[in-house]
Design a protein around this motif. Structure first.
Motif, mmCIF file in Angstrom:
data_model
loop_
_atom_site.group_PDB
_atom_site.id
_atom_site.type_symbol
_atom_site.label_atom_id
_atom_site.label_comp_id
_atom_site.label_asym_id
_atom_site.label_seq_id
_atom_site.Cartn_x
_atom_site.Cartn_y
_atom_site.Cartn_z
ATOM 1 N N SER A 1 -5.677 -33.177 122.280
ATOM 2 C CA SER A 1 -5.849 -32.852 120.996
ATOM 3 C C SER A 1 -6.623 -31.724 120.623
ATOM 4 N N TRP A 2 -8.104 -31.596 121.384
ATOM 5 C CA TRP A 2 -8.624 -30.667 120.846
ATOM 6 C C TRP A 2 -8.675 -29.321 121.587
ATOM 7 N N SER A 3 -7.565 -29.513 122.913
ATOM 8 C CA SER A 3 -7.346 -28.093 123.642
ATOM 9 C C SER A 3 -5.995 -27.550 122.805
ATOM 10 N N GLU A 4 -4.919 -28.364 122.837
ATOM 11 C CA GLU A 4 -3.750 -27.579 122.519
ATOM 12 C C GLU A 4 -3.693 -26.919 120.959
ATOM 13 N N GLY A 5 -4.072 -27.553 120.037
ATOM 14 C CA GLY A 5 -3.814 -27.180 118.847
ATOM 15 C C GLY A 5 -4.938 -25.858 118.232
ATOM 16 N N PRO A 6 -6.114 -26.279 118.653
ATOM 17 C CA PRO A 6 -7.119 -25.057 118.130
ATOM 18 C C PRO A 6 -6.970 -23.974 119.017
ATOM 19 N N SER A 7 -6.534 -24.241 120.209
ATOM 20 C CA SER A 7 -6.501 -22.837 121.041
ATOM 21 C C SER A 7 -5.240 -22.185 120.794
ATOM 22 N N THR A 8 -4.111 -22.730 120.231
ATOM 23 C CA THR A 8 -3.086 -22.021 119.445
ATOM 24 C C THR A 8 -3.553 -21.150 118.304
ATOM 25 N N VAL A 9 -4.384 -22.030 117.645
ATOM 26 C CA VAL A 9 -4.945 -21.296 116.364
ATOM 27 C C VAL A 9 -5.511 -20.113 116.680
ATOM 28 N N LEU A 10 -6.520 -20.218 117.795
ATOM 29 C CA LEU A 10 -7.217 -18.869 118.206
ATOM 30 C C LEU A 10 -6.404 -17.729 118.608
ATOM 31 N N ALA A 11 -5.127 -18.221 119.393
ATOM 32 C CA ALA A 11 -4.446 -17.398 119.979
ATOM 33 C C ALA A 11 -3.753 -16.482 118.630
ATOM 34 N N GLY A 12 -3.226 -17.345 117.726
ATOM 35 C CA GLY A 12 -2.643 -16.639 116.511
ATOM 36 C C GLY A 12 -3.450 -15.775 115.909
ATOM 37 N N LEU A 13 -4.570 -15.993 115.667
ATOM 38 C CA LEU A 13 -5.649 -15.438 115.168
ATOM 39 C C LEU A 13 -6.013 -13.918 115.670
ATOM 40 N N ALA A 14 -5.952 -14.019 117.290
ATOM 41 C CA ALA A 14 -6.102 -12.726 118.267
ATOM 42 C C ALA A 14 -4.984 -12.089 117.901
ATOM 43 N N TYR A 15 -3.659 -12.587 117.788
ATOM 44 C CA TYR A 15 -2.619 -11.866 117.493
ATOM 45 C C TYR A 15 -2.797 -10.884 116.260
ATOM 46 N N VAL A 16 -3.236 -11.498 115.367
ATOM 47 C CA VAL A 16 -3.310 -10.911 114.010
ATOM 48 C C VAL A 16 -4.493 -9.828 114.090
ATOM 49 N N TRP A 17 -5.421 -10.330 114.382
ATOM 50 C CA TRP A 17 -6.737 -9.403 114.828
ATOM 51 C C TRP A 17 -6.573 -7.985 115.480
ATOM 52 N N LEU A 18 -5.926 -8.302 116.591
ATOM 53 C CA LEU A 18 -5.610 -7.421 117.632
ATOM 54 C C LEU A 18 -4.515 -6.191 117.006
ATOM 55 N N ALA A 19 -3.608 -6.933 116.387
ATOM 56 C CA ALA A 19 -2.351 -6.003 115.812
ATOM 57 C C ALA A 19 -2.744 -5.274 114.978
ATOM 58 N N ARG A 20 -3.905 -5.715 113.815
ATOM 59 C CA ARG A 20 -4.444 -4.909 112.923
ATOM 60 C C ARG A 20 -5.278 -3.649 113.249
ATOM 61 N N ARG A 21 -5.881 -3.709 114.323
ATOM 62 C CA ARG A 21 -6.790 -2.975 114.851
ATOM 63 C C ARG A 21 -5.982 -1.941 116.039
ATOM 64 N N ALA A 22 -4.641 -2.288 116.358
ATOM 65 C CA ALA A 22 -3.989 -1.515 117.245
ATOM 66 C C ALA A 22 -3.101 -0.546 116.261
ATOM 67 N N ARG A 23 -3.269 -0.367 114.802
ATOM 68 C CA ARG A 23 -2.488 0.483 114.056
ATOM 69 C C ARG A 23 -3.060 1.706 113.908
#
Length: 134
Positions: free
Chosen positions: A112-134
């Motif tokens: 439970s602590w590894s699946e969901g929270p790591s998925t949240v972190l991956a999604g946040l990384a997509y958003v953060w990196l995509a915004r900096r990649a503009r």
């Protein structure tokens, strides 16, 4: 972070996540006995029923499809930045839901602590990196 660095990291992250998710296609054709053995090893017995067969194989198919989408997006992150941001926020939402479902279903805490929270972190990384990649 520089734009080019963000683009390279985003590309790398999408390839890694897409590759990992694409491996789920193996479970679509994996013998049920092999799935049961893996589940037992993980400490989560796999009940045998038509619904279990359907859900495990359908979920594996969806993970595989999502993995291929990640691989496709990684080929041209600049072109797909807007879609990657949407994917990122959907991934965050999915991670929150996974966490709640995992705990409600009584999955082992390590799961439970590894699946969901790591998925949240991956999604946040997509958003953060995509915004900096503009």
């Amino acid at each position: 972070m520089q734009q080019q660095t963000a683009r390279r990291l985003l590309t790398w992250l999408l390839y890694v996540m897409g590759g990992m998710m694409s491996v789920a296609f193996v479970a679509v054709v994996m013998p049920t006995s092999a799935m049961a053995t893996i589940a037992d090893w993980l400490g989560v017995p796999l009940p045998r029923s038509p619904l279990t067969e359907y859900l495990t194989r359908s979920l594996s198919t969806m993970y595989g499809v999502l993995g291929v989408l990640h691989l496709y997006l990684a080929r041209d992150v600049v072109r797909y930045l807007d879609l990657i941001v949407v994917l990122g926020w959907l991934t965050v939402l999915a991670g929150v839901i996974q966490t709640v479902v995992d705990f409600a279903a009584g999955m082992p805490p390590s799961w439970s602590w590894s699946e969901g929270p790591s998925t949240v972190l991956a999604g946040l990384a997509y958003v953060w990196l995509a915004r900096r990649a503009r």
